[in-house]
Design an enzyme around this catalytic site. Structure first.
Site, PDB file in Angstrom:
ATOM      1  CB  SER A   1      69.029  55.882  16.372  1.00 50.61           C
ATOM      2  OG  SER A   1      69.138  56.700  17.492  1.00 50.61           O
TER       3      SER A   1
ATOM      4  CG  ASP B   1      64.276  61.951  16.014  1.00 46.73           C
ATOM      5  OD1 ASP B   1      64.336  61.876  17.253  1.00 46.73           O
ATOM      6  OD2 ASP B   1      64.865  61.161  15.247  1.00 46.73           O
TER       7      ASP B   1
ATOM      8  CG  HIS C   1      64.249  58.347  17.036  1.00 49.45           C
ATOM      9  ND1 HIS C   1      65.299  58.885  16.321  1.00 49.45           N
ATOM     10  CD2 HIS C   1      64.806  57.356  17.797  1.00 49.45           C
ATOM     11  CE1 HIS C   1      66.419  58.246  16.631  1.00 49.45           C
ATOM     12  NE2 HIS C   1      66.157  57.316  17.519  1.00 49.45           N
TER      13      HIS C   1
HETATM   14  N1  LIG Z   1      63.413  55.779  25.519  1.00 54.02           N
HETATM   15  C1  LIG Z   1      63.330  54.998  24.326  1.00 54.02           C
HETATM   16  C2  LIG Z   1      64.603  55.254  23.548  1.00 54.02           C
HETATM   17  C3  LIG Z   1      65.033  54.156  22.712  1.00 54.02           C
HETATM   18  C4  LIG Z   1      64.647  54.322  21.282  1.00 54.02           C
HETATM   19  O1  LIG Z   1      63.948  55.247  20.861  1.00 54.02           O
HETATM   20  N2  LIG Z   1      65.124  53.374  20.537  1.00 54.02           N
HETATM   21  C5  LIG Z   1      64.961  53.415  19.117  1.00 54.02           C
HETATM   22  C6  LIG Z   1      66.355  53.400  18.511  1.00 54.02           C
HETATM   23  S1  LIG Z   1      67.364  54.724  19.169  1.00 54.02           S
HETATM   24  C7  LIG Z   1      64.207  52.199  18.630  1.00 54.02           C
HETATM   25  O2  LIG Z   1      64.356  51.807  17.495  1.00 54.02           O
HETATM   26  N3  LIG Z   1      63.386  51.593  19.492  1.00 54.02           N
HETATM   27  C8  LIG Z   1      62.729  50.339  19.192  1.00 54.02           C
HETATM   28  C9  LIG Z   1      61.535  50.399  18.294  1.00 54.02           C
HETATM   29  O3  LIG Z   1      61.007  51.509  18.023  1.00 54.02           O
HETATM   30  O4  LIG Z   1      61.106  49.331  17.818  1.00 54.02           O
HETATM   31  C10 LIG Z   1      63.122  53.532  24.682  1.00 54.02           C
HETATM   32  O5  LIG Z   1      63.561  53.093  25.747  1.00 54.02           O
HETATM   33  O6  LIG Z   1      62.520  52.812  23.849  1.00 54.02           O
END
Ligand SMILES: N[C@@H](CCC(=O)N[C@@H](CS)C(=O)NCC(=O)O)C(=O)O
Length: 277
Positions: free
Chosen positions: A143, A222, A255
């Site tokens: 991402s 995603d 995602h």
């Molecule tokens: N709205 C979501 C968007 C953020 C998101 O999806 N982050 C992804 C990277 S863009 C991620 O890797 N989140 C942490 C995880 O899944 O461990 C949030 O606040 O967690």
């Protein structure tokens, strides 16, 4: 460098580390996996996405079995400087946890938000000095970190053997996450943005002839695919520039790190082949 904790995994050693960074002017955290044996080993740098620290990839991606098998060090830095006295924003997509792997030129971000210089300068030097590396490395990410991996590899082709990404922000100048971050960190003049846009860099031939192939996996389910990630822009740019790109659209995947864990072995193997060539 201070070791916070250490675990044996797949015969190798996984360390969580902390050091004072001269580049960001803050303490920075990271994880480093070193396979069993004396080495030297090539290095694969992982760049995470919005809201992440070094811990998300380390605990969720399941990459260390493949890293042990191929004999590759994996380094996962935090996604931004942090702490009191470091600028921040209440939104999840700005400020701490959202460094975008660029050097900010605008207040209040300038003194600490220097993640491009941190990764390509201090982090690489720190790893090569502190671990048994071959001095060769590759980069991958997710991402915002996919954008980071692609743009750092395209901007600094002399530093990397290969690059791959999961669900990258393909063209930050043409999506809300990128437009918001670049406006804040780089200012209103869009001319300063183009050099940090993977699709535009590829289209401009930034690293044509350097990378034989770029591997990108993208989940079709995603939720950020259409509005934010836009892999079709990467594909069109690669076709226009004659840049090798393998874009794999993965039906049903979202995602999350479950998606990445499902394909991370392919990415580690992709890099290991090129790191050992
Ligand atoms: N709205 C979501 C968007 C953020 C998101 O999806 N982050 C992804 C990277 S863009 C991620 O890797 N989140 C942490 C995880 O899944 O461990 C949030 O606040 O967690």
């Amino acid at each position: 460098m201070e070791t916070i904790k250490s675990h044996i995994v797949y015969g190798g050693t996984l360390r969580y580390l902390k050091h004072d960074s001269a580049t960001t002017g803050t303490s920075m955290t990271l994880s480093v996996f070193v396979p069993a044996g004396e080495g030297p080993f090539p290095v694969l740098i992982w760049l995470s996405g919005l809201t992440c620290t070094e811990d998300n990839f380390t605990t969720k991606a399941g990459a260390y079995k493949a890293a042990a098998k191929h004999g590759v060090i994996i380094v996962a830095p935090d996604t931004s400087p942090r702490g009191e006295g470091v600028a921040d924003d209440p939104a999840y997509d700005m400020g701490q946890g959202a460094g975008f792997y660029i050097d900010a030129t605008q207040a209040p971000w300038t003194p600490h938000f220097r993640m491009e210089s941190y990764v390509v300068g201090e982090l690489i030097a720190l790893i090569d000095a502190g671990f048994p590396t071959t001095g060769t490395r590759s980069v991958f990410g997710h991402s915002m970190g996919g954008h980071g991996a692609l743009t750092l590899a395209l901007r600094h082709p002399e530093l990397f053997r290969s690059v791959s990404a999961f669900a990258p922000i393909s063209s930050p100048t043409r999506c809300p996450w990128g437009e918001k971050a670049f406006s804040a960190y780089l200012g209103a003049d869009r001319a300063a943005w183009a050099g940090h846009d993977a699709a535009l860099l590829i289209e401009g031939g930034a690293a044509t002839g350097v990378y034989d192939d770029i591997l990108v996996d993208q989940g079709e389910a995603d939720p950020f695919l259409v509005e934010q990630l836009k892999p079709e822009l990467l594909k069109a740019a690669a076709e226009k520039a004659g840049q090798g790109l393998t874009l794999r659209m993965q039906p049903g995947y979202d995602h999350s790190y479950f998606f990445m864990a499902s394909f991370v072995d392919d990415h580690v193997a992709f890099h290991a082949t090129r790191l050992k060539a």
